[in-house]
Every structure is written in structure tokens, then in C-alpha cells.
Motif scaffolding. Structure first.
Motif, short mmCIF file in Angstrom:
data_model
loop_
_atom_site.label_atom_id
_atom_site.label_comp_id
_atom_site.label_asym_id
_atom_site.label_seq_id
_atom_site.Cartn_x
_atom_site.Cartn_y
_atom_site.Cartn_z
N HIS A 2 0.85 -1.19 0.00
CA HIS A 2 0.00 0.00 0.00
C HIS A 2 0.89 1.24 0.00
N ILE A 3 0.59 2.15 -0.89
CA ILE A 3 1.32 3.41 -0.96
C ILE A 3 0.46 4.50 -0.33
N GLN A 4 1.04 5.26 0.56
CA GLN A 4 0.34 6.36 1.21
C GLN A 4 -0.04 7.41 0.16
N PRO A 5 -1.18 8.09 0.35
CA PRO A 5 -1.64 9.07 -0.63
C PRO A 5 -0.63 10.17 -0.97
N GLU A 6 0.10 10.66 0.03
CA GLU A 6 1.08 11.72 -0.23
C GLU A 6 2.21 11.21 -1.12
N LEU A 7 2.66 9.98 -0.86
CA LEU A 7 3.73 9.40 -1.67
C LEU A 7 3.21 9.11 -3.08
N ALA A 8 2.02 8.58 -3.19
CA ALA A 8 1.42 8.30 -4.50
C ALA A 8 1.31 9.60 -5.31
N SER A 9 0.88 10.66 -4.68
CA SER A 9 0.75 11.94 -5.36
C SER A 9 2.11 12.43 -5.86
N LEU A 44 7.21 1.43 -11.21
CA LEU A 44 6.50 2.34 -10.30
C LEU A 44 5.00 2.34 -10.57
N VAL A 45 4.63 2.34 -11.85
CA VAL A 45 3.22 2.34 -12.23
C VAL A 45 2.54 1.07 -11.71
N HIS A 46 3.25 -0.04 -11.77
CA HIS A 46 2.70 -1.29 -11.23
C HIS A 46 2.36 -1.13 -9.74
N PHE A 47 3.29 -0.57 -8.97
CA PHE A 47 3.04 -0.35 -7.55
C PHE A 47 1.87 0.60 -7.32
N LEU A 48 1.77 1.63 -8.15
CA LEU A 48 0.64 2.55 -8.03
C LEU A 48 -0.68 1.81 -8.27
N LYS A 49 -0.73 1.03 -9.34
CA LYS A 49 -1.98 0.33 -9.68
C LYS A 49 -2.37 -0.67 -8.61
N TYR A 53 -4.11 3.32 -7.45
CA TYR A 53 -3.90 4.60 -8.13
C TYR A 53 -3.68 4.37 -9.62
N GLU A 54 -3.99 5.35 -10.42
CA GLU A 54 -3.79 5.29 -11.87
C GLU A 54 -2.62 6.20 -12.26
N PRO A 56 -0.62 8.93 -14.59
CA PRO A 56 -1.14 10.11 -15.29
C PRO A 56 -1.39 9.82 -16.77
N PRO A 57 -2.42 10.41 -17.33
CA PRO A 57 -2.74 10.19 -18.75
C PRO A 57 -1.59 10.50 -19.69
N VAL A 58 -0.79 11.50 -19.37
CA VAL A 58 0.34 11.85 -20.25
C VAL A 58 1.34 10.70 -20.31
N TYR A 59 1.48 9.95 -19.24
CA TYR A 59 2.38 8.80 -19.27
C TYR A 59 1.82 7.71 -20.17
N GLU A 60 0.53 7.46 -20.08
CA GLU A 60 -0.10 6.46 -20.95
C GLU A 60 0.07 6.88 -22.41
N HIS A 61 -0.05 8.17 -22.68
CA HIS A 61 0.12 8.69 -24.03
C HIS A 61 1.54 8.44 -24.55
N VAL A 62 2.54 8.83 -23.79
CA VAL A 62 3.92 8.70 -24.26
C VAL A 62 4.34 7.23 -24.30
N ARG A 63 3.80 6.41 -23.41
CA ARG A 63 4.09 4.98 -23.43
C ARG A 63 3.52 4.36 -24.71
N LYS A 64 2.35 4.78 -25.12
CA LYS A 64 1.75 4.31 -26.37
C LYS A 64 2.64 4.71 -27.55
N ARG A 65 3.13 5.93 -27.54
CA ARG A 65 4.05 6.38 -28.58
C ARG A 65 5.31 5.53 -28.62
N TYR A 66 5.83 5.22 -27.44
CA TYR A 66 7.02 4.38 -27.33
C TYR A 66 6.79 3.02 -27.99
N HIS A 67 5.67 2.39 -27.67
CA HIS A 67 5.38 1.08 -28.26
C HIS A 67 5.15 1.17 -29.76
#
Length: 71
Positions: A2-9, A44-49, A53-54, A56-67
């Protein structure tokens, strides 16, 4: 885990800033140069999920570009 909200943010903010910089400075086919960065951020995203937590959309966008740049 579990990640604390402040750390997740804070993690989400850093991922967002990094993704914005990658999106701004790299073309799709150039993103392969930062593959190790994507691996680390994906970890890190795995730990967030797992903690509800989700990323940020910009990361999903750039990750899609990467792939897309890989193919």
C-alpha cells in the motif's frame, strides 16, 4: 503493498513531469533510446496500480508512442 496518498501523489507528479519532457523532446522512433527509463517507470506504475492509483494520462500517451515506435 500500500502506498500512502502523499507518496502516491508525489510519484504521479514525477511520472507526469518526466512523461511531458519525453513527449516534448523525443519523436516516436527515438523513444527506444530511453527504454530503461520506461522499464523503471513501469515498475512504479505497477506499484501505483496495485495500491489503487492510476498513472497520469500523459504517461499512458507517451508509453503508447514508445510502443508504436518499436514497430
Amino acid at each position: 503493498m500500500h502506498i500512502q496518498p502523499e507518496l502516491a501523489s508525489a510519484i504521479i507528479d514525477v511520472i507526469s513531469e518526466l512523461a511531458m519532457e519525453l513527449d516534448l523532446h523525443y519523436e516516436d522512433d527515438e523513444l527506444v533510446a530511453v527504454a530503461p527509463t520506461f522499464e523503471k517507470v513501469d515498475h512504479l506504475v505497477h506499484f501505483l496500480k496495485v495500491s489503487g492509483y492510476e498513472p497520469p494520462p500523459v504517461y499512458e500517451h507517451v508509453r503508447k508512442r514508445y510502443h508504436q515506435g518499436l514497430h
